[in-house]
Structures are given as C-alpha cells and as structure tokens.
Design a protein around this motif. Structure first.
Motif, PDB file in Angstrom:
ATOM      1  N   LEU A  92       0.794  -1.089  -0.035  1.00  0.00           N
ATOM      2  CA  LEU A  92       0.025   0.055  -0.108  1.00  0.00           C
ATOM      3  C   LEU A  92       0.963   1.341   0.031  1.00  0.00           C
ATOM      4  CD1 LEU A  92      -2.731   1.440   0.079  1.00  0.00           C
ATOM      5  CD2 LEU A  92      -2.675   1.069   2.639  1.00  0.00           C
ATOM      6  N   THR A  93       2.208   1.223   0.870  1.00  0.00           N
ATOM      7  CA  THR A  93       2.977   2.315   0.626  1.00  0.00           C
ATOM      8  C   THR A  93       3.416   2.670  -0.605  1.00  0.00           C
ATOM      9  OG1 THR A  93       3.605   1.840   3.099  1.00  0.00           O
ATOM     10  CG2 THR A  93       5.310   3.029   1.555  1.00  0.00           C
ATOM     11  N   HIS A  94       3.775   1.600  -1.287  1.00  0.00           N
ATOM     12  CA  HIS A  94       4.281   1.820  -2.782  1.00  0.00           C
ATOM     13  C   HIS A  94       3.091   2.407  -3.639  1.00  0.00           C
ATOM     14  CE1 HIS A  94       8.700   0.634  -2.493  1.00  0.00           C
ATOM     15  NE2 HIS A  94       7.996  -0.366  -1.447  1.00  0.00           N
ATOM     16  N   GLY A 102       5.733  -2.082  -7.968  1.00  0.00           N
ATOM     17  CA  GLY A 102       6.252  -2.565  -6.733  1.00  0.00           C
ATOM     18  C   GLY A 102       5.080  -2.676  -6.091  1.00  0.00           C
ATOM     19  N   GLY A 103       4.103  -1.850  -5.656  1.00  0.00           N
ATOM     20  CA  GLY A 103       2.858  -1.926  -4.989  1.00  0.00           C
ATOM     21  C   GLY A 103       2.106  -3.087  -5.345  1.00  0.00           C
ATOM     22  N   ALA A 104       1.803  -3.160  -6.728  1.00  0.00           N
ATOM     23  CA  ALA A 104       1.056  -4.581  -6.980  1.00  0.00           C
ATOM     24  C   ALA A 104       1.810  -5.981  -6.634  1.00  0.00           C
ATOM     25  CB  ALA A 104       0.617  -4.472  -8.336  1.00  0.00           C
ATOM     26  N   ARG A 105       3.076  -5.954  -6.795  1.00  0.00           N
ATOM     27  CA  ARG A 105       3.895  -7.033  -6.803  1.00  0.00           C
ATOM     28  C   ARG A 105       3.718  -7.223  -5.017  1.00  0.00           C
ATOM     29  NH1 ARG A 105       8.932  -5.890  -8.800  1.00  0.00           N
ATOM     30  NH2 ARG A 105       7.970  -6.625 -10.829  1.00  0.00           N
ATOM     31  N   LEU A 106       4.068  -6.333  -4.182  1.00  0.00           N
ATOM     32  CA  LEU A 106       3.897  -6.626  -2.828  1.00  0.00           C
ATOM     33  C   LEU A 106       2.651  -6.872  -2.133  1.00  0.00           C
ATOM     34  CD1 LEU A 106       6.680  -3.978  -1.790  1.00  0.00           C
ATOM     35  CD2 LEU A 106       6.588  -6.377  -1.019  1.00  0.00           C
ATOM     36  N   LEU A 107       1.850  -6.303  -2.702  1.00  0.00           N
ATOM     37  CA  LEU A 107       0.319  -6.487  -2.428  1.00  0.00           C
ATOM     38  C   LEU A 107       0.006  -8.194  -2.768  1.00  0.00           C
ATOM     39  CD1 LEU A 107      -1.396  -3.556  -3.515  1.00  0.00           C
ATOM     40  CD2 LEU A 107      -1.335  -4.040  -1.291  1.00  0.00           C
ATOM     41  N   VAL A 153      -5.389   6.616   2.683  1.00  0.00           N
ATOM     42  CA  VAL A 153      -6.461   6.510   3.710  1.00  0.00           C
ATOM     43  C   VAL A 153      -7.586   5.753   3.062  1.00  0.00           C
ATOM     44  CG1 VAL A 153      -8.190   8.031   5.281  1.00  0.00           C
ATOM     45  CG2 VAL A 153      -5.659   8.481   4.941  1.00  0.00           C
ATOM     46  N   GLY A 154      -7.988   6.389   1.889  1.00  0.00           N
ATOM     47  CA  GLY A 154      -9.145   5.779   1.213  1.00  0.00           C
ATOM     48  C   GLY A 154      -8.900   4.286   0.806  1.00  0.00           C
ATOM     49  N   GLU A 155      -7.689   3.676   0.706  1.00  0.00           N
ATOM     50  CA  GLU A 155      -7.700   2.673   0.324  1.00  0.00           C
ATOM     51  C   GLU A 155      -7.356   1.408   1.547  1.00  0.00           C
ATOM     52  OE1 GLU A 155      -8.442   0.859  -2.295  1.00  0.00           O
ATOM     53  OE2 GLU A 155      -8.341   2.820  -3.797  1.00  0.00           O
ATOM     54  N   ALA A 156      -7.220   2.204   2.661  1.00  0.00           N
ATOM     55  CA  ALA A 156      -6.544   1.426   3.975  1.00  0.00           C
ATOM     56  C   ALA A 156      -7.675   0.434   4.305  1.00  0.00           C
ATOM     57  CB  ALA A 156      -6.645   2.396   5.145  1.00  0.00           C
TER      58      ALA A 156
END
Length: 163
Positions: A92-94, A102-107, A153-156
């Motif tokens: 989520l950070t990425h 990077g975000g999609a890979r880590l998720l 925040v919206g995606e938390a």
C-alpha cells in the motif's frame, strides 16, 4: 554538504532524516512525521490496533514497521502471518507513492502469504480477517497499475473486517 551516514550502536546504517507519512525521507531540518520506534514488542492485539490506527491515518509505511516488529519478536509459527501483513502495508505504501509495479507485486506477495498461512492453519490469526485482506490486496493490486498514486487513507483495509 557531505554528511556522515547515520549509524546505530552496532554500526548499522540508520537514517535520522525526517520522513513524511509514507516513509519518504525529507531534507534534514524539515518537519516530518514521528517515526515508529523499532524493536517494540507488543501483544498481537496491540499490534493489530496500532497498525490499524496507522493505516487509518494514511501511514502504511509506519504500519509495516509495527508488523515487522511482530514478525521479528513473535513466535516462529506466526512469522509468516506478520511478514505477509508487513508486505501488504508496504505494498500500500508503494501504491500510495505512485510505484504501481512495486505496490502490486508486494500486495500480491502479501496476499499469497496470508492465503498460505490461513490454509495451513499454522497459528492464530489474532482477529485478522485473512480472507477479507487477501481479497482487498488482490483487488487493489489489479487497480493500482492504472490508478497512479492511490489514496492511502481511502484504500486502508479494515484488518479485522468491517468497522
């Protein structure tokens, strides 16, 4: 100006630079977000509460540090759970920083870790909604590539399910 690298008492590099809410370093002297102390041993319930507070505040980088502490200080049979949770938070950070790949890979890596942990029944889930988190991570990973930087925040996620 050339600065010596910040080091801890054991000589490991530790940046004393202030950071923003997504963990990005800011120039020395800038007002930043207070960093999470490292190596804090919390109960699993306290870990989930603190991580949720940080996620709700749009600080997934800091939530990842809370999960990392649990991963490193908790029982070995729960390490996979906390490692996967840290991967979701850093994913989520990425994504919030605009790093779609990077975000999609880590998720997806975190989702796979949670799915494996849940199916193997390795240990307690401490109230975490594993199925819901896997679904959340996979859905966000699909949307991230075309979204640009996402709203942290919206995606938390709701760690324990519906709030």
């Amino acid at each position: 100006m050339d600065r010596e690298r910040d080091r801890d008492t054991e000589g490991r590099a530790r940046s004393a630079r202030p950071r923003d809410g997504l963990g990005r370093p800011l120039p020395y002297g800038s007002a930043g977000v207070e960093r999470q102390p490292e190596g804090v041993v919390r109960s699993p319930d306290a870990t989930v509460r603190e991580a949720q507070r940080l996620l709700d505040a749009g600080m997934p980088f800091h939530a990842h540090e809370v999960f990392e502490d649990a991963w490193k200080s908790g029982p070995e049979e729960e390490a996979a759970l906390w490692r996967a949770m840290a991967q979701l938070a850093v994913g989520l950070t990425h994504a919030a920083r605009g790093n779609a790949t990077g975000g999609a890979r880590l998720l997806l890596r975190g989702a796979a870790g949670l799915a494996a942990y849940g199916s193997a029944e390795r240990g307690p889930a401490h109230g975490l909604d594993l199925d819901g988190l896997v679904r959340w991570a996979r859905e966000l990973a699909e949307r991230v590539p075309g979204a640009g930087a996402v709203d942290a925040v919206g995606e938390a996620p709701a760690l324990a399910g519906r709030r």
